[in-house]
Design an enzyme around this catalytic site. Structure first.
Site, PDB file in Angstrom:
ATOM      1  CG  ASP A  23       0.824 -16.256  -1.589  1.00  0.00           C
ATOM      2  OD1 ASP A  23       1.407 -15.463  -2.353  1.00  0.00           O
ATOM      3  OD2 ASP A  23       1.397 -17.219  -1.058  1.00  0.00           O
ATOM      4  CG  ASP A  43      -0.230 -11.650   4.387  1.00  0.00           C
ATOM      5  OD1 ASP A  43       0.678 -11.078   3.746  1.00  0.00           O
ATOM      6  OD2 ASP A  43      -0.229 -12.883   4.601  1.00  0.00           O
TER       7      ASP A  43
END
Length: 376
Positions: free
Chosen positions: A92, A271
């Site tokens: 991320d 996720d």
RNA sequence: GGGGAGAUACCAAAGUGGCCAACUGGGUCUGACUGUAACUCAGAUGACGUACGUCUUCGUAGGUUCGAAUCCUGCUCUCCCCA
């Protein structure tokens, strides 16, 4: 990175596919365990791979940049070498921290200035340097730097935020194509669709993202405080626009039910910190429902943690013992619970894939959703 | 035998005349947790009632006082020191 769409289920938009990266294959739909600081909390690589069956894990740009720092990761030869995980890694970008660290960051067109949550020092994240950082970390899948818009954002705020994320994406993309991988394998960059709970903004964002012909696309800014029905509606709007032949990643989601609903609407990748964080806090997700292991009713239940579970921890330990460990604050309790939850999440998506491939997804999903909501 | 200290809710421990059903920890119970500032956070924890509230509590039995966990007396028990 390549994506091959294998099959779309009957009476559903659920898809089974396969992603091929230089670090291995990912069969979709997939759940990706979160390893923010380079480690999936409490879980050994061996268990992650062999017991849980993880095919790809996450890392976080913001956290790894702050600690241990890029120099160490570069010296190690990238995150894969550093943490020993030789499968695919997705990082991320720090976009979520723009949201979650709202109190200690300043946003501007240039980027986001964070006050380190570790020592208070100031750090400017820009679309450009976030790309560089992810090059250095060596993620197989890099994420665009975005503003994860809060779920309760007013329309005007959401519009401006989404438009800035678009401009940031353009800068990300320019930097991405201008730079090269550092460790000899290829990296992909996924754009992120924003737009809060407003269908027209979501549609606009999804349309605009297509120009990059990316290897995959992400839907961000969901499960951040908005009602669930809005989340599902936004997924539908966006997936109507995203190309069939690219994986779709719903960021940060979610509960087992959220994941099944996402799959049903054509999402391929998920996720979430829930299996690990909630596990550490004593909550277990199972195929029969949710268990709060701190509840007294488990105190003398000497049956296996989850008789239907796929992990060895499910059979090696009793509920009573696990409860004891959690109540006593023993590390092992958090580890067992995390491992069980991750194994369950991976089982869930694997099972979903099976039912997509043999066209029984819809009915299976309906039954599972009913079951998963039960509180044991 | 002599001297000293003390007994408070499940445990530990504040409180030393009214703001005390009683601070605070722990424990216990229940929630929350969604691209991890999180092995964290929140609430409850004498009884009954949704609640305003009512009732029973601070070793025990009495007493002083408008009012006592707090002051006085007897008793019981515990701990420490010296013999």
């Amino acid at each position: 990175m390549q994506f091959e769409l294998k099959h779309t289920a009957d009476e559903s938009k659920a898809r089974a596919g396969r992603i091929t990266t230089d670090h291995g294959v990912i069969e979709t739909p997939i759940f990706m365990p979160v390893g923010t600081a380079g480690s999936v909390k409490g879980i050994h690589k061996r268990d992650l791979k062999e017991d849980i069956g993880a095919q790809i894990i996450l890392g976080n740009t913001y956290h790894l940049y702050l600690r241990p720092g890029l120099s160490i990761i570069e010296q190690a030869g990238g995150l894969h070498k550093f943490n020993g995980w030789d499968g695919p890694i997705l990082t991320d970008s720090g976009g979520y921290q723009v949201f979650s660290l709202g109190d200690i960051r300043k946003l501007s067109e240039e980027g986001a200035k964070f006050q380190s949550h570790i020592d208070g020092s100031a750090h400017l994240f820009t679309p450009e340097n976030v790309m560089d950082t992810q090059r250095t970390i060596g993620a197989d899948i890099m994420m665009a730097f975005d503003e994860c818009t809060p779920g309760d954002a007013e329309y005007e705020y959401a519009r401006k935020s989404m438009e800035m994320t678009q401009r940031w994406l353009d800068r990300c993309w320019n930097q991405f194509v201008k730079t090269s991988p550092k460790y000899g394998y290829s990296q992909s960059l996924f754009p992120i669709v924003q737009g809060a709970v407003y269908p027209d903004l979501r549609a606009k964002s999804a349309q605009s993202v297509l120009q990059y012909n990316a290897d995959g696309y992400a839907i961000g800014g969901l499960s951040v405080g908005e009602p669930e029905k809005d989340m599902y509606a936004m997924i539908e709007v966006v997936n109507e626009i995203l190309p069939e032949n690219r994986p779709r990643y719903l960021m940060g989601v979610g509960t087992p039910v959220n994941i099944l609903e996402g799959i049903d609407r054509g999402v391929d990748m998920f996720d979430c910190v829930m299996p690990t964080r909630n596990g550490r806090n004593g909550m277990l997700f199972t195929s029969k429902g949710i268990m709060n292991m701190r509840n007294k009713k488990w105190a003398d239940d000497f049956s296996p943690v989850d008789p239907d579970g796929t992990s060895f921890v499910d059979h090696q330990y009793s509920r009573a013992f696990l409860r004891h460990l959690i109540i006593a604050g023993e590390m092992l309790g958090a580890q067992i619970a995390s491992q069980h939850n991750l194994a369950f999440y991976l089982w869930l998506v694997k099972e979903a894939r099976k039912h997509i491939l043999d066209n029984t997804f819809k009915s299976w999903k309906e039954e599972m959703v009913r079951q998963l909501s039960v509180r044991l």
